[in-house]
Design a protein around this motif. Structure first.
Motif, PDB file in Angstrom:
ATOM      1  N   LEU A  82      16.083  -8.599  21.507  1.00 53.65           N
ATOM      2  CA  LEU A  82      17.266  -8.961  22.286  1.00 53.65           C
ATOM      3  C   LEU A  82      16.910  -9.962  23.391  1.00 53.65           C
ATOM      4  CD1 LEU A  82      20.296  -8.313  22.688  1.00 53.65           C
ATOM      5  CD2 LEU A  82      19.577  -6.593  24.342  1.00 53.65           C
ATOM      6  N   LYS A  83      15.805  -9.729  24.059  1.00 48.23           N
ATOM      7  CA  LYS A  83      15.365 -10.646  25.119  1.00 48.23           C
ATOM      8  C   LYS A  83      15.058 -12.031  24.549  1.00 48.23           C
ATOM      9  CE  LYS A  83      12.037 -10.917  28.880  1.00 48.23           C
ATOM     10  NZ  LYS A  83      10.925 -10.239  29.546  1.00 48.23           N
ATOM     11  N   LYS A  84      14.386 -12.052  23.411  1.00 46.10           N
ATOM     12  CA  LYS A  84      14.055 -13.317  22.751  1.00 46.10           C
ATOM     13  C   LYS A  84      15.329 -14.073  22.353  1.00 46.10           C
ATOM     14  CE  LYS A  84      11.089 -14.747  18.917  1.00 46.10           C
ATOM     15  NZ  LYS A  84      10.276 -14.223  17.814  1.00 46.10           N
ATOM     16  N   GLN A  85      16.319 -13.353  21.831  1.00 48.69           N
ATOM     17  CA  GLN A  85      17.571 -13.979  21.423  1.00 48.69           C
ATOM     18  C   GLN A  85      18.343 -14.510  22.630  1.00 48.69           C
ATOM     19  OE1 GLN A  85      18.311 -14.271  18.089  1.00 48.69           O
ATOM     20  NE2 GLN A  85      19.920 -15.642  18.762  1.00 48.69           N
ATOM     21  N   LEU A  86      18.315 -13.781  23.752  1.00 44.78           N
ATOM     22  CA  LEU A  86      18.993 -14.236  24.968  1.00 44.78           C
ATOM     23  C   LEU A  86      18.363 -15.529  25.486  1.00 44.78           C
ATOM     24  CD1 LEU A  86      21.053 -13.803  27.231  1.00 44.78           C
ATOM     25  CD2 LEU A  86      19.321 -12.437  28.418  1.00 44.78           C
ATOM     26  N   ILE A  87      17.046 -15.592  25.492  1.00 41.00           N
ATOM     27  CA  ILE A  87      16.363 -16.811  25.950  1.00 41.00           C
ATOM     28  C   ILE A  87      16.736 -17.991  25.062  1.00 41.00           C
ATOM     29  CG2 ILE A  87      14.083 -17.889  26.162  1.00 41.00           C
ATOM     30  CD1 ILE A  87      13.073 -15.090  27.098  1.00 41.00           C
ATOM     31  N   CYS A  88      16.772 -17.750  23.762  1.00 39.64           N
ATOM     32  CA  CYS A  88      17.139 -18.808  22.814  1.00 39.64           C
ATOM     33  C   CYS A  88      18.575 -19.270  23.042  1.00 39.64           C
ATOM     34  CB  CYS A  88      16.951 -18.295  21.395  1.00 39.64           C
ATOM     35  SG  CYS A  88      17.151 -19.541  20.130  1.00 39.64           S
ATOM     36  N   ALA A  89      19.489 -18.327  23.270  1.00 40.33           N
ATOM     37  CA  ALA A  89      20.894 -18.677  23.498  1.00 40.33           C
ATOM     38  C   ALA A  89      21.068 -19.484  24.779  1.00 40.33           C
ATOM     39  CB  ALA A  89      21.741 -17.407  23.543  1.00 40.33           C
ATOM     40  N   ILE A  90      20.372 -19.095  25.819  1.00 40.43           N
ATOM     41  CA  ILE A  90      20.456 -19.841  27.085  1.00 40.43           C
ATOM     42  C   ILE A  90      19.865 -21.237  26.909  1.00 40.43           C
ATOM     43  CG2 ILE A  90      19.573 -19.931  29.453  1.00 40.43           C
ATOM     44  CD1 ILE A  90      19.889 -16.856  29.507  1.00 40.43           C
ATOM     45  N   ALA A  91      18.751 -21.330  26.188  1.00 44.99           N
ATOM     46  CA  ALA A  91      18.124 -22.635  25.966  1.00 44.99           C
ATOM     47  C   ALA A  91      19.068 -23.577  25.216  1.00 44.99           C
ATOM     48  CB  ALA A  91      16.817 -22.468  25.198  1.00 44.99           C
ATOM     49  N   PHE A  92      19.732 -23.095  24.173  1.00 45.01           N
ATOM     50  CA  PHE A  92      20.668 -23.938  23.439  1.00 45.01           C
ATOM     51  C   PHE A  92      21.858 -24.336  24.301  1.00 45.01           C
ATOM     52  CE2 PHE A  92      18.294 -23.104  19.665  1.00 45.01           C
ATOM     53  CZ  PHE A  92      18.652 -24.087  18.764  1.00 45.01           C
ATOM     54  N   SER A  93      22.327 -23.427  25.129  1.00 36.18           N
ATOM     55  CA  SER A  93      23.442 -23.756  26.032  1.00 36.18           C
ATOM     56  C   SER A  93      23.027 -24.848  27.014  1.00 36.18           C
ATOM     57  CB  SER A  93      23.884 -22.506  26.793  1.00 36.18           C
ATOM     58  OG  SER A  93      24.369 -21.530  25.901  1.00 36.18           O
ATOM     59  N   GLY A  99      22.717 -28.496  20.624  1.00 33.38           N
ATOM     60  CA  GLY A  99      23.467 -27.565  21.468  1.00 33.38           C
ATOM     61  C   GLY A  99      24.868 -27.317  20.948  1.00 33.38           C
ATOM     62  N   PHE A 100      25.533 -28.378  20.475  1.00 28.30           N
ATOM     63  CA  PHE A 100      26.910 -28.248  19.983  1.00 28.30           C
ATOM     64  C   PHE A 100      26.976 -27.334  18.765  1.00 28.30           C
ATOM     65  CE2 PHE A 100      30.472 -29.626  17.351  1.00 28.30           C
ATOM     66  CZ  PHE A 100      31.520 -29.510  18.253  1.00 28.30           C
ATOM     67  N   TYR A 101      26.054 -27.532  17.831  1.00 26.34           N
ATOM     68  CA  TYR A 101      26.083 -26.731  16.608  1.00 26.34           C
ATOM     69  C   TYR A 101      25.324 -25.406  16.736  1.00 26.34           C
ATOM     70  CZ  TYR A 101      28.113 -30.761  14.344  1.00 26.34           C
ATOM     71  OH  TYR A 101      28.950 -31.791  14.006  1.00 26.34           O
ATOM     72  N   GLY A 102      24.262 -25.389  17.534  1.00 27.50           N
ATOM     73  CA  GLY A 102      23.426 -24.199  17.617  1.00 27.50           C
ATOM     74  C   GLY A 102      23.894 -23.143  18.598  1.00 27.50           C
ATOM     75  N   THR A 103      24.541 -23.560  19.686  1.00 30.40           N
ATOM     76  CA  THR A 103      24.940 -22.608  20.722  1.00 30.40           C
ATOM     77  C   THR A 103      25.824 -21.485  20.193  1.00 30.40           C
ATOM     78  OG1 THR A 103      24.662 -24.260  22.461  1.00 30.40           O
ATOM     79  CG2 THR A 103      26.052 -22.368  22.977  1.00 30.40           C
ATOM     80  N   PRO A 104      26.881 -21.779  19.450  1.00 24.58           N
ATOM     81  CA  PRO A 104      27.701 -20.652  18.954  1.00 24.58           C
ATOM     82  C   PRO A 104      26.925 -19.720  18.026  1.00 24.58           C
ATOM     83  CG  PRO A 104      28.846 -22.743  18.643  1.00 24.58           C
ATOM     84  CD  PRO A 104      27.462 -23.067  19.084  1.00 24.58           C
ATOM     85  N   ILE A 105      26.052 -20.288  17.220  1.00 25.36           N
ATOM     86  CA  ILE A 105      25.293 -19.466  16.270  1.00 25.36           C
ATOM     87  C   ILE A 105      24.359 -18.508  16.999  1.00 25.36           C
ATOM     88  CG2 ILE A 105      23.536 -19.548  14.450  1.00 25.36           C
ATOM     89  CD1 ILE A 105      24.842 -22.252  13.604  1.00 25.36           C
ATOM     90  N   VAL A 106      23.618 -19.012  17.972  1.00 25.80           N
ATOM     91  CA  VAL A 106      22.660 -18.142  18.658  1.00 25.80           C
ATOM     92  C   VAL A 106      23.371 -17.111  19.539  1.00 25.80           C
ATOM     93  CG1 VAL A 106      20.687 -19.697  18.532  1.00 25.80           C
ATOM     94  CG2 VAL A 106      22.204 -19.823  20.478  1.00 25.80           C
ATOM     95  N   TRP A 107      24.532 -17.455  20.103  1.00 29.05           N
ATOM     96  CA  TRP A 107      25.262 -16.457  20.885  1.00 29.05           C
ATOM     97  C   TRP A 107      25.848 -15.370  19.988  1.00 29.05           C
ATOM     98  CZ3 TRP A 107      24.507 -15.231  25.640  1.00 29.05           C
ATOM     99  CH2 TRP A 107      24.088 -16.180  26.555  1.00 29.05           C
ATOM    100  N   ILE A 108      26.283 -15.729  18.797  1.00 24.52           N
ATOM    101  CA  ILE A 108      26.772 -14.725  17.847  1.00 24.52           C
ATOM    102  C   ILE A 108      25.621 -13.807  17.436  1.00 24.52           C
ATOM    103  CG2 ILE A 108      27.604 -14.394  15.483  1.00 24.52           C
ATOM    104  CD1 ILE A 108      29.404 -16.878  15.987  1.00 24.52           C
ATOM    105  N   ASN A 109      24.450 -14.381  17.192  1.00 28.26           N
ATOM    106  CA  ASN A 109      23.279 -13.566  16.856  1.00 28.26           C
ATOM    107  C   ASN A 109      22.894 -12.649  18.016  1.00 28.26           C
ATOM    108  OD1 ASN A 109      23.037 -14.591  14.287  1.00 28.26           O
ATOM    109  ND2 ASN A 109      21.568 -16.163  14.870  1.00 28.26           N
ATOM    110  N   TYR A 110      23.063 -13.133  19.232  1.00 26.36           N
ATOM    111  CA  TYR A 110      22.796 -12.290  20.406  1.00 26.36           C
ATOM    112  C   TYR A 110      23.748 -11.094  20.421  1.00 26.36           C
ATOM    113  CZ  TYR A 110      22.508 -10.709  25.225  1.00 26.36           C
ATOM    114  OH  TYR A 110      22.356  -9.933  26.338  1.00 26.36           O
ATOM    115  N   GLY A 111      25.014 -11.334  20.133  1.00 25.02           N
ATOM    116  CA  GLY A 111      25.981 -10.237  20.068  1.00 25.02           C
ATOM    117  C   GLY A 111      25.620  -9.218  18.997  1.00 25.02           C
ATOM    118  N   ASP A 112      25.120  -9.695  17.868  1.00 23.44           N
ATOM    119  CA  ASP A 112      24.677  -8.787  16.808  1.00 23.44           C
ATOM    120  C   ASP A 112      23.503  -7.921  17.285  1.00 23.44           C
ATOM    121  OD1 ASP A 112      26.590  -9.868  15.134  1.00 23.44           O
ATOM    122  OD2 ASP A 112      25.173 -11.148  14.044  1.00 23.44           O
TER     123      ASP A 112
END
Length: 164
Positions: free
Chosen positions: A8-19, A51-64
């Protein structure tokens, strides 16, 4: 619980980085174009596109991952050991909980537990016992069984690695 927390921590860092890439990409394009810094502009285009294409994907994965962590918590900390109990606690359908449990077991987030249909139980499998060897003490003649590499006679206390 540690494995799911780490993921979860790894996914959050990835989501913030893409944002941040998306937010930084647009100014990089503008400054690169104004100052004729083509490398900066190219990097800005790459950042904005990723960022445009990856941000929604990584945030959805974070929610999962958050949902998976909640299931792991329900099983390990709240001791809810049936699909029905977990579904009632999380206000999810039993089908969704079954899918989440499958993901959690496949990823190793619920180590120490086994799934038996709709029930979850502690894994009480025992480690295989050490192999026992038959021996005869060459000092007192007693017959006995031992495990490991060294045979110690239970009668006379003699230790021998070559007892036959």
């Amino acid at each position: 619980m540690d494995a799911v927390e780490k993921a979860l921590k790894k996914q959050l860092i990835c989501a913030i980085a893409f944002s941040l890439m998306f937010a930084a990409g647009i100014p990089m394009i503008i400054f690169g174009a104004v100052r004729s810094a083509w490398a900066l502009m190219a990097a800005g285009i790459a950042f904005a596109a990723a960022g445009f294409y990856g941000t929604p994907i990584v945030w959805i994965n974070y929610g999962d991952k958050v949902a998976q962590r909640r299931v792991v918590y329900a099983v390990t900390k709240e001791h809810l050991l049936t699909v029905q109990d977990v579904a009632a606690q999380l206000s999810k359908t039993e089908k969704d909980v079954r899918n989440l449990l499958s993901v959690c077991f496949n990823k190793g987030y619920l180590s120490g537990y086994v799934r038996q249909g709709d029930n979850i139980a502690l894994n009480e499998a025992k480690a295989p016992e050490e192999r026992k060897h038959a021996a005869e003490c060459r000092f007192c003649g007693a017959k006995f069984a031992y495990t490991g590499d060294v045979a110690i006679c239970p009668y006379c206390g003699a230790a021998d690695e070559r007892i036959s």
